[in-house]
Design an enzyme around this catalytic site. Sequence first.
Site, PDB file in Angstrom:
ATOM      1  N   CYS A  12       5.317   7.191  -7.809  1.00 13.18           N
ATOM      2  CA  CYS A  12       4.364   8.164  -8.373  1.00 13.18           C
ATOM      3  C   CYS A  12       3.800   7.678  -9.695  1.00 13.18           C
ATOM      4  O   CYS A  12       2.854   8.248 -10.206  1.00 13.18           O
ATOM      5  CB  CYS A  12       5.020   9.515  -8.641  1.00 13.18           C
ATOM      6  SG  CYS A  12       5.652  10.338  -7.188  1.00 13.18           S
ATOM      7  N   CYS A  44       9.727   7.999 -11.362  1.00 12.34           N
ATOM      8  CA  CYS A  44       9.520   7.497  -9.993  1.00 12.34           C
ATOM      9  C   CYS A  44       8.427   6.444 -10.043  1.00 12.34           C
ATOM     10  O   CYS A  44       7.299   6.735 -10.427  1.00 12.34           O
ATOM     11  CB  CYS A  44       9.125   8.616  -9.035  1.00 12.34           C
ATOM     12  SG  CYS A  44       8.611   7.974  -7.422  1.00 12.34           S
ATOM     13  N   HIS A  70      -7.066   6.894   3.140  1.00 10.19           N
ATOM     14  CA  HIS A  70      -8.129   6.568   2.184  1.00 10.19           C
ATOM     15  C   HIS A  70      -9.492   6.745   2.853  1.00 10.19           C
ATOM     16  O   HIS A  70     -10.435   7.249   2.250  1.00 10.19           O
ATOM     17  CB  HIS A  70      -8.035   5.113   1.716  1.00 10.19           C
ATOM     18  CG  HIS A  70      -6.700   4.729   1.138  1.00 10.19           C
ATOM     19  ND1 HIS A  70      -5.984   3.654   1.584  1.00 10.19           N
ATOM     20  CD2 HIS A  70      -5.959   5.288   0.143  1.00 10.19           C
ATOM     21  CE1 HIS A  70      -4.860   3.559   0.891  1.00 10.19           C
ATOM     22  NE2 HIS A  70      -4.814   4.536   0.025  1.00 10.19           N
ATOM     23  N   LYS A  74       4.899  10.849   9.473  1.00 11.59           N
ATOM     24  CA  LYS A  74       4.291  10.387   8.229  1.00 11.59           C
ATOM     25  C   LYS A  74       3.913   8.905   8.351  1.00 11.59           C
ATOM     26  O   LYS A  74       4.689   8.116   8.878  1.00 11.59           O
ATOM     27  CB  LYS A  74       5.305  10.588   7.091  1.00 11.59           C
ATOM     28  CG  LYS A  74       4.677  10.427   5.741  1.00 11.59           C
ATOM     29  CD  LYS A  74       5.627  10.762   4.636  1.00 11.59           C
ATOM     30  CE  LYS A  74       4.957  10.257   3.368  1.00 11.59           C
ATOM     31  NZ  LYS A  74       5.511  10.681   2.162  1.00 11.59           N
ATOM     32  N   LYS A  99       4.543   2.228   5.758  1.00 10.94           N
ATOM     33  CA  LYS A  99       4.693   0.802   6.041  1.00 10.94           C
ATOM     34  C   LYS A  99       6.025   0.523   6.701  1.00 10.94           C
ATOM     35  O   LYS A  99       6.134  -0.268   7.628  1.00 10.94           O
ATOM     36  CB  LYS A  99       4.626   0.030   4.727  1.00 10.94           C
ATOM     37  CG  LYS A  99       3.373  -0.759   4.594  1.00 10.94           C
ATOM     38  CD  LYS A  99       3.541  -1.701   3.427  1.00 10.94           C
ATOM     39  CE  LYS A  99       2.287  -2.490   3.177  1.00 10.94           C
ATOM     40  NZ  LYS A  99       2.305  -3.095   1.861  1.00 10.94           N
ATOM     41  N   CYS A 146      12.660  11.705  -4.914  1.00  9.57           N
ATOM     42  CA  CYS A 146      11.237  12.051  -4.984  1.00  9.57           C
ATOM     43  C   CYS A 146      10.798  12.391  -3.559  1.00  9.57           C
ATOM     44  O   CYS A 146      10.980  11.578  -2.654  1.00  9.57           O
ATOM     45  CB  CYS A 146      10.434  10.858  -5.499  1.00  9.57           C
ATOM     46  SG  CYS A 146       8.695  10.988  -5.074  1.00  9.57           S
ATOM     47  N   HIS A 169       8.311   9.737  -2.043  1.00  6.86           N
ATOM     48  CA  HIS A 169       8.696   8.338  -1.820  1.00  6.86           C
ATOM     49  C   HIS A 169      10.123   8.173  -1.314  1.00  6.86           C
ATOM     50  O   HIS A 169      10.555   7.051  -1.026  1.00  6.86           O
ATOM     51  CB  HIS A 169       8.461   7.518  -3.099  1.00  6.86           C
ATOM     52  CG  HIS A 169       7.006   7.503  -3.480  1.00  6.86           C
ATOM     53  ND1 HIS A 169       6.456   8.398  -4.369  1.00  6.86           N
ATOM     54  CD2 HIS A 169       5.988   6.751  -3.017  1.00  6.86           C
ATOM     55  CE1 HIS A 169       5.153   8.167  -4.458  1.00  6.86           C
ATOM     56  NE2 HIS A 169       4.854   7.181  -3.658  1.00  6.86           N
ATOM     57  N   HIS A 182      -6.206   2.368   4.283  1.00  3.09           N
ATOM     58  CA  HIS A 182      -5.717   2.882   5.562  1.00  3.09           C
ATOM     59  C   HIS A 182      -6.472   4.162   5.908  1.00  3.09           C
ATOM     60  O   HIS A 182      -7.393   4.576   5.198  1.00  3.09           O
ATOM     61  CB  HIS A 182      -4.200   3.059   5.568  1.00  3.09           C
ATOM     62  CG  HIS A 182      -3.670   4.019   4.535  1.00  3.09           C
ATOM     63  ND1 HIS A 182      -4.082   5.323   4.453  1.00  3.09           N
ATOM     64  CD2 HIS A 182      -2.759   3.851   3.542  1.00  3.09           C
ATOM     65  CE1 HIS A 182      -3.434   5.922   3.461  1.00  3.09           C
ATOM     66  NE2 HIS A 182      -2.637   5.044   2.881  1.00  3.09           N
TER      67      HIS A 182
HETATM   68  N1  MSP Z   1      -4.673   5.769  -7.872  1.00  2.00           N
HETATM   69  C1  MSP Z   1      -4.315   7.093  -7.592  1.00  2.00           C
HETATM   70  C2  MSP Z   1      -5.475   8.021  -7.739  1.00  2.00           C
HETATM   71  C3  MSP Z   1      -6.117   8.027  -9.091  1.00  2.00           C
HETATM   72  S1  MSP Z   1      -7.517   9.061  -9.151  1.00  2.00           S
HETATM   73  C4  MSP Z   1      -7.915   9.158 -10.738  1.00  2.00           C
HETATM   74  C5  MSP Z   1      -3.801   7.203  -6.171  1.00  2.00           C
HETATM   75  N2  MSP Z   1      -4.172   6.225  -5.345  1.00  2.00           N
HETATM   76  S2  MSP Z   1      -3.785   6.149  -3.764  1.00  2.00           S
HETATM   77  O1  MSP Z   1      -4.237   4.860  -3.313  1.00  2.00           O
HETATM   78  O2  MSP Z   1      -2.404   6.441  -3.597  1.00  2.00           O
HETATM   79  O3  MSP Z   1      -4.661   7.208  -3.062  1.00  2.00           O
HETATM   80  C6  MSP Z   1      -4.257   8.544  -2.891  1.00  2.00           C
HETATM   81  C7  MSP Z   1      -5.329   9.227  -2.119  1.00  2.00           C
HETATM   82  O4  MSP Z   1      -5.579   8.521  -0.888  1.00  2.00           O
HETATM   83  C8  MSP Z   1      -5.020  10.644  -1.665  1.00  2.00           C
HETATM   84  O5  MSP Z   1      -5.214  11.609  -2.650  1.00  2.00           O
HETATM   85  C9  MSP Z   1      -5.992  10.760  -0.530  1.00  2.00           C
HETATM   86  O6  MSP Z   1      -7.290  10.890  -1.008  1.00  2.00           O
HETATM   87  C10 MSP Z   1      -5.853   9.434   0.159  1.00  2.00           C
HETATM   88  N3  MSP Z   1      -4.714   9.412   1.078  1.00  2.00           N
HETATM   89  C11 MSP Z   1      -3.679   8.525   1.058  1.00  2.00           C
HETATM   90  N4  MSP Z   1      -2.872   8.798   2.129  1.00  2.00           N
HETATM   91  C12 MSP Z   1      -3.353   9.839   2.823  1.00  2.00           C
HETATM   92  C13 MSP Z   1      -3.001  10.445   4.037  1.00  2.00           C
HETATM   93  N5  MSP Z   1      -1.955  10.089   4.757  1.00  2.00           N
HETATM   94  N6  MSP Z   1      -3.806  11.434   4.489  1.00  2.00           N
HETATM   95  C14 MSP Z   1      -4.935  11.821   3.828  1.00  2.00           C
HETATM   96  N7  MSP Z   1      -5.300  11.245   2.692  1.00  2.00           N
HETATM   97  C15 MSP Z   1      -4.453  10.369   2.060  1.00  2.00           C
HETATM   98  O7  MSP Z   1      -3.120   8.138  -5.875  1.00  2.00           O
END
Ligand code: MSP
Length: 642
Positions: free
Chosen positions: A128, A125, A20, A294, A297, A142, A145, A17
């Site tokens: 997390c 959680c 990412h 925020k 989904k 949490c 979440h 999304h």
């Molecule tokens: N798998 C773990 C990370 C392990 S790293 C060794 C994880 N994955 S995640 O799919 O949840 O990705 C989290 C990351 O996605 C955030 O730290 C950020 O880089 C990005 N983002 C996810 N949602 C976001 C927003 N709404 N806004 C900005 N970035 C965000 O955590």
Amino acid sequence: MTAYITTPIYYVNAQPHLGHAYTTIVADTYCRFRRLCGDNVRFQTGTDEHGDKIVEAASRNNTNPRAYVDSISAMFRDAWKHLQITPDSFIRTTDEEHVRTVRSILQTVYDKGDIYFDEYSGLYCKGCERFLTEKELVDNKCPDHMVEPEEITEQNYFFRMSAYQQQLIDHIHANPEFITPERYRNEVLSFLSEPLEDLCISRPVSRLTWGIELPFDPGFVTYVWFDALINYLTGIGYPDGDNFRQYWEVAEHLIAKDILKPHAIYWPTMLMAIGLRPYSKLHVHGYWNVDDTKMSKSIGNVVRPADLVAQYGRDALRYFLLREMSFGLDASFGHETMIARKNSDLANDLGNLFSRSLSMVHKYRDGLVAAAGKREESDDLLIETAQRVLPAYRRHMARFEFHKGLQTIWELVSQANKYIVVNEPWALAKDEARAERLDTVLYNLVESLRLLSLTLGPVMPETAAKMSKSLGLKNDKRVTSLDEGGRWGVFPPGTTVGETGALFPREETPGKAKKAKPAAVSSKKKQKQIGEGLVSFEEFKKIEFRVGEVISAERVEKSDRLLLLKVRAHEERTVVAGIAEYYSPEELLGRQVLLVANLQPAKIMGLRSEGMLLAAKSEEEGKTKLVLATVSEPIKNGSSVS
Ligand code: MSP
């Protein structure tokens, strides 16, 4: 210099999304920027594929974890391709090599005595994938979440994280740039001011099998964070690959604030236990919301990068995300802001500068750029702007201040646009005696465009490539290296410039989310889309704006809307204006206003109107607001406005 830049490896329990995409675009832009500076850069991203969440997602999708992670991981890889993101390595935690390295690291730390077996009860959680402390909860939930964590008691293996607490505090104090921006460094230090608990790093196979088996106890798999963080080492061939020797020292991790704790506390202490130096830097950014809400989904407001690329184009999206978010703070995505930015910054400011400049070179010089002649004041101003902007851009980009870097670049865009207005090349073209001046003006415009394509390359690679190709400089060092190309005056005179197609089509429907455009648009149709809604500069110049003073004002009989005004501009004009709901006649007397002075006269309620006043209008809380436009300081009546 050498650089190693990583993004988080994303969970494959959901499709990519906007959040990412942002992190990965930032990493890609930063890598491209460092390469532009001449650095040797390695860029790694990937997917995190073990743990409870993945098993649940696979079963929700009626498939097994293996097939599921393969399909979602491929979606991430494709999404990055689609956004012109070019990592050097894409790691998956299910890769054999990664599994081998995680097991060998676990064994090392276990042999050292930093992993022990114990019973533990805690609040877990699932979102997390970790135990939370009481302190982290908000209303017993949490905060990320919004669910109450589950109380779990089980026997597990623990990493002696607490043994490294002081060493970590000392490291953060000794390295002020270790965690940036500062607010996150402070957050970590504040967390470390309380005693650190040891970290549970296993899950019994009775509860979870989708993970890396502990090398010293087959009854357990590795906790997903202990597994995932190690990707930063396995991706460069730890322990004895060349890449590991070359890149580990300069590792810079990029994350959002949600995963600060695992990266700023678990990971450096794990590295200390492994006997390695902590990574070099952790860059932490804020969260993207959608329309100030925020993204989630359950709300149904998750924004997919592929949809945005289809709607606005990949470079416009990359530009928007970097320009709109101050790195470290939260930002909000909205279609209206996206459209406004695209139209004003990209289609108008940059796009028009590009197409106007190149079409003038074609029109007046058959595409050939001659050398610049004698400098005049306006040339100095443009050149000084470029010389000021370049080092500022470099400073900002190096500090992850992308929005400031882009703001700075736009100072050059706007100065170059003003330069056209001041120099009126179309007038110079009519005067044989001013041929050298016209050459100078055209050269300086083309040189500005070269500097823009050079500096915008990291943010908008496709657009920059298009620009440099049109400038006749494809793959030329002068558009690919800041050291060689970052000075004024290196565009080679005698170059013939290429085609001038529009860089960015304007968006026509501000205010509402649009459906994705069909992927293929015929070139004729595209040309039409580009032209729609635009006026040429020549057309715009036909409109005569003047400053005028309201010298009399009265209501028009039988109308609630109209006022009859006398305006003194270069001559006295009668204007019938539909502003009675917003201004009383008295408050208008003596005001300076902006008049469209060459509008065809019209009869309104039997009264002749010889012009129109400019005003700004908005809808605020269901009410229409209207304010007259004016000048920022008093100026002679009749002054022209451009
Ligand atoms: N798998 C773990 C990370 C392990 S790293 C060794 C994880 N994955 S995640 O799919 O949840 O990705 C989290 C990351 O996605 C955030 O730290 C950020 O880089 C990005 N983002 C996810 N949602 C976001 C927003 N709404 N806004 C900005 N970035 C965000 O955590």
